[in-house]
Design a protein around this motif. Structure first.
Motif, PDB file in Angstrom:
ATOM      1  N   ASP A 179       0.848  -1.192   0.000  1.00 32.40           N
ATOM      2  CA  ASP A 179       0.000   0.000   0.000  1.00 32.40           C
ATOM      3  C   ASP A 179       0.883   1.242   0.000  1.00 32.40           C
ATOM      4  N   HIS A 221     -21.887   7.138   5.120  1.00 35.65           N
ATOM      5  CA  HIS A 221     -22.903   6.097   4.951  1.00 35.65           C
ATOM      6  C   HIS A 221     -22.477   4.974   5.870  1.00 35.65           C
ATOM      7  N   THR A 267     -18.112  -0.526   1.193  1.00 30.03           N
ATOM      8  CA  THR A 267     -17.439  -1.412   2.155  1.00 30.03           C
ATOM      9  C   THR A 267     -18.075  -2.800   2.152  1.00 30.03           C
TER      10      THR A 267
HETATM   11  P1  FAD Z   1      -9.434   2.422  -0.780  1.00 32.93           P
HETATM   12  O1  FAD Z   1      -9.946   2.560   0.598  1.00 32.93           O
HETATM   13  O2  FAD Z   1      -9.324   3.568  -1.660  1.00 32.93           O
HETATM   14  O3  FAD Z   1      -8.097   1.606  -0.717  1.00 32.93           O
HETATM   15  C1  FAD Z   1      -7.241   1.514  -1.800  1.00 32.93           C
HETATM   16  C2  FAD Z   1      -5.832   1.502  -1.284  1.00 32.93           C
HETATM   17  O4  FAD Z   1      -4.967   1.246  -2.387  1.00 32.93           O
HETATM   18  C3  FAD Z   1      -5.387   2.822  -0.687  1.00 32.93           C
HETATM   19  O5  FAD Z   1      -4.877   2.618   0.614  1.00 32.93           O
HETATM   20  C4  FAD Z   1      -4.284   3.323  -1.638  1.00 32.93           C
HETATM   21  O6  FAD Z   1      -3.230   3.964  -0.949  1.00 32.93           O
HETATM   22  C5  FAD Z   1      -3.814   2.039  -2.262  1.00 32.93           C
HETATM   23  N1  FAD Z   1      -3.261   2.234  -3.607  1.00 32.93           N
HETATM   24  C6  FAD Z   1      -3.866   2.812  -4.684  1.00 32.93           C
HETATM   25  N2  FAD Z   1      -3.051   2.767  -5.754  1.00 32.93           N
HETATM   26  C7  FAD Z   1      -1.899   2.158  -5.352  1.00 32.93           C
HETATM   27  C8  FAD Z   1      -0.677   1.833  -5.993  1.00 32.93           C
HETATM   28  N3  FAD Z   1      -0.474   2.101  -7.297  1.00 32.93           N
HETATM   29  N4  FAD Z   1       0.303   1.236  -5.263  1.00 32.93           N
HETATM   30  C9  FAD Z   1       0.124   0.948  -3.953  1.00 32.93           C
HETATM   31  N5  FAD Z   1      -1.025   1.216  -3.294  1.00 32.93           N
HETATM   32  C10 FAD Z   1      -2.026   1.820  -3.979  1.00 32.93           C
HETATM   33  N6  FAD Z   1     -18.467   3.281   1.277  1.00 32.93           N
HETATM   34  C11 FAD Z   1     -19.200   2.784   2.298  1.00 32.93           C
HETATM   35  O7  FAD Z   1     -19.489   1.582   2.314  1.00 32.93           O
HETATM   36  N7  FAD Z   1     -19.640   3.599   3.302  1.00 32.93           N
HETATM   37  C12 FAD Z   1     -19.342   4.932   3.326  1.00 32.93           C
HETATM   38  O8  FAD Z   1     -19.723   5.652   4.238  1.00 32.93           O
HETATM   39  C13 FAD Z   1     -18.557   5.487   2.250  1.00 32.93           C
HETATM   40  N8  FAD Z   1     -18.244   6.801   2.242  1.00 32.93           N
HETATM   41  C14 FAD Z   1     -17.477   7.286   1.233  1.00 32.93           C
HETATM   42  C15 FAD Z   1     -17.155   8.639   1.233  1.00 32.93           C
HETATM   43  C16 FAD Z   1     -16.386   9.190   0.205  1.00 32.93           C
HETATM   44  C17 FAD Z   1     -16.041  10.641   0.217  1.00 32.93           C
HETATM   45  C18 FAD Z   1     -15.951   8.346  -0.857  1.00 32.93           C
HETATM   46  C19 FAD Z   1     -15.136   8.909  -1.987  1.00 32.93           C
HETATM   47  C20 FAD Z   1     -16.280   6.980  -0.865  1.00 32.93           C
HETATM   48  C21 FAD Z   1     -17.039   6.443   0.169  1.00 32.93           C
HETATM   49  N9  FAD Z   1     -17.390   5.086   0.200  1.00 32.93           N
HETATM   50  C22 FAD Z   1     -18.138   4.589   1.227  1.00 32.93           C
HETATM   51  C23 FAD Z   1     -16.935   4.199  -0.845  1.00 32.93           C
HETATM   52  C24 FAD Z   1     -15.510   3.770  -0.437  1.00 32.93           C
HETATM   53  O9  FAD Z   1     -14.707   4.121  -1.456  1.00 32.93           O
HETATM   54  C25 FAD Z   1     -15.501   2.320  -0.042  1.00 32.93           C
HETATM   55  O10 FAD Z   1     -16.317   2.156   1.025  1.00 32.93           O
HETATM   56  C26 FAD Z   1     -14.218   1.684   0.430  1.00 32.93           C
HETATM   57  O11 FAD Z   1     -13.646   2.344   1.533  1.00 32.93           O
HETATM   58  C27 FAD Z   1     -13.282   1.539  -0.678  1.00 32.93           C
HETATM   59  O12 FAD Z   1     -12.359   0.565  -0.296  1.00 32.93           O
HETATM   60  P2  FAD Z   1     -11.243   0.100  -1.302  1.00 32.93           P
HETATM   61  O13 FAD Z   1     -10.420  -0.890  -0.564  1.00 32.93           O
HETATM   62  O14 FAD Z   1     -11.836  -0.334  -2.587  1.00 32.93           O
HETATM   63  O15 FAD Z   1     -10.412   1.409  -1.652  1.00 32.93           O
END
Ligand code: FAD
Length: 351
Positions: free
Chosen positions: A31, A53, A329
């Motif tokens: 990460d 949310h 999530t």
């Molecule tokens: P992320 O949490 O974005 O994790 C991706 C990880 O990958 C990050 O740590 C990043 O550093 C890493 N990464 C990216 N590119 C690279 C790379 N090239 N090399 C190494 N590491 C990298 N969802 C809900 O269910 N409830 C909510 O209340 C909610 N609120 C939200 C509010 C906002 C403002 C936004 C934008 C989204 C919200 N969401 C919510 C949707 C949210 O995106 C998802 O819930 C969830 O947290 C996404 O998880 P993820 O693991 O897919 O992505």
């Protein structure tokens, strides 16, 4: 190799471990963030557990004795998520390596290579769980680059205080835009809200990001067809909470239609109306963060990557967790289980 330690990457890692793989040895999680929490660690301070949310617990989080359900709703979501993820990574000994930025993933003959800052590592399978936060989207409008004020995307927003006494135009029809308007109400000198479509409010307090089955189906269909992904909220609507209803009643949450052009000192609508602006806040969403996968040429001409059953049609060694219909999530949790099983099946096919 799992890229990303947000909800999706951690969930995949949990299930990979449960299916018998050893973290740090059979699989590695990378990460680029400085700390735990995935994208949540970068979100603005005023986004509270109670104003987000629903944040679903990670699989197996009950073993730690913590739950987002019982977390203090007044605390910043970024702090609580970072804390719980840190405990989770420790409890399951996931050995996430950070900060490690994956620059590119490419083929060298039959080998799949992951290029880091100063190193190249080969792997059999990549699980891409990189979310969307690193790929903010701003739509193009005539005059965009001539604006002499400040463009601020959701990803740049830190706190209302920095907009004190300024004239602010907020663009976007999602919960981030609404949250910013509520915060800026008595801070900005002037506040204008514009959206592409009229807002569809849902009666009932909470948005279940997966309840809009039609919206999720639209995302799934786009992901399978390799098209760019539509916004989930555009399909599910905005929950009419008490806070939002009161904002509507006092005239704050009343959106104007989209302006048609940006000028150096403000925005202009088709009918000639002009609004002066010091800042345009773009709460206009994100695109999946896939730049590092570009050398694999997975993109279809329609703009997206065709993903079916968790992996790319064009290369079944590349899995996508938290992509399209899984971008919540709860969706990320479900993806974790499915993808881990498929990864194991693919590994055994590879011998
Ligand atoms: P992320 O949490 O974005 O994790 C991706 C990880 O990958 C990050 O740590 C990043 O550093 C890493 N990464 C990216 N590119 C690279 C790379 N090239 N090399 C190494 N590491 C990298 N969802 C809900 O269910 N409830 C909510 O209340 C909610 N609120 C939200 C509010 C906002 C403002 C936004 C934008 C989204 C919200 N969401 C919510 C949707 C949210 O995106 C998802 O819930 C969830 O947290 C996404 O998880 P993820 O693991 O897919 O992505």
């Amino acid at each position: 190799m799992v890229i990303g330690a947000g909800q999706a990457g951690l969930s995949v890692s949990f299930y990979l471990q449960r299916l018998g793989l050893e973290p740090g040895q059979d699989f590695v999680v990378l990460d680029r963030g400085p700390s735990t929490g995935g994208a949540w660690q970068s979100r603005w301070e005023a986004l509270r557990i109670g104003s987000a949310h629903r944040i679903n617990d990670l699989p197996g989080m009950d073993a730690l004795g913590v739950s987002f359900e019982t977390a203090d709703r007044a605390l910043p979501a970024r702090d609580v998520v970072a804390d719980y993820y840190r405990q989770y990574e420790g409890h399951y000994n996931l050995q996430v390596r950070r900060p490690v930025d994956v620059k590119r993933v490419f083929n060298r003959g039959a080998e799949l290579v992951v290029g880091l800052d100063n190193e190249e590592v080969t792997t059999e399978i990549v699980v891409n769980a990189t979310g969307t936060w690193g790929s903010p989207f701003v739509p193009w409008y005539p005059g965009l680059n001539d604006f002499e004020g400040r463009h601020v995307h959701t990803t740049d927003y830190r706190s209302a205080a920095e907009f004190e006494g300024q004239s602010v135009v907020v663009v976007g029809g999602g919960t981030s835009a609404i949250g910013f308007l509520l915060e800026l109400e008595n801070v900005a000198s002037d506040l204008t809200w514009v959206t592409r479509r009229p807002i569809e409010y849902l009666d009932g307090g909470e948005l279940n990001l997966e309840a809009g089955a039609a919206a999720v189906a639209k995302q799934d269909e786009a992901a399978r067809a390799g098209r760019a992904l539509p916004s989930i909220v555009s399909g599910t609507g905005i929950p009419r909470t008490r806070r939002i209803q009161s904002g509507i009643d006092r005239g704050l949450l009343v959106a104007k239609p989209m302006f048609s052009a940006i000028e150096p000192h403000g925005v202009r609508w088709d009918d000639g109306t002009f609004q002066e602006a010091d800042v345009i806040v773009w709460s206009t969403g994100f695109r999946p963060e896939l730049r590092h996968l570009a050398p694999l040429k997975l993109r279809e001409k329609e703009g997206g990557v065709s993903v079916g059953n968790g992996s790319a049609w064009k290369d079944p060694r590349i899995f996508f967790a938290g992509y399209g219909p899984q971008a919540s999530t709860i969706g990320a949790n479900r993806a974790g289980r499915q993808i881990a099983r498929q990864v194991i099946a693919t590994l055994s096919n590879l011998g």
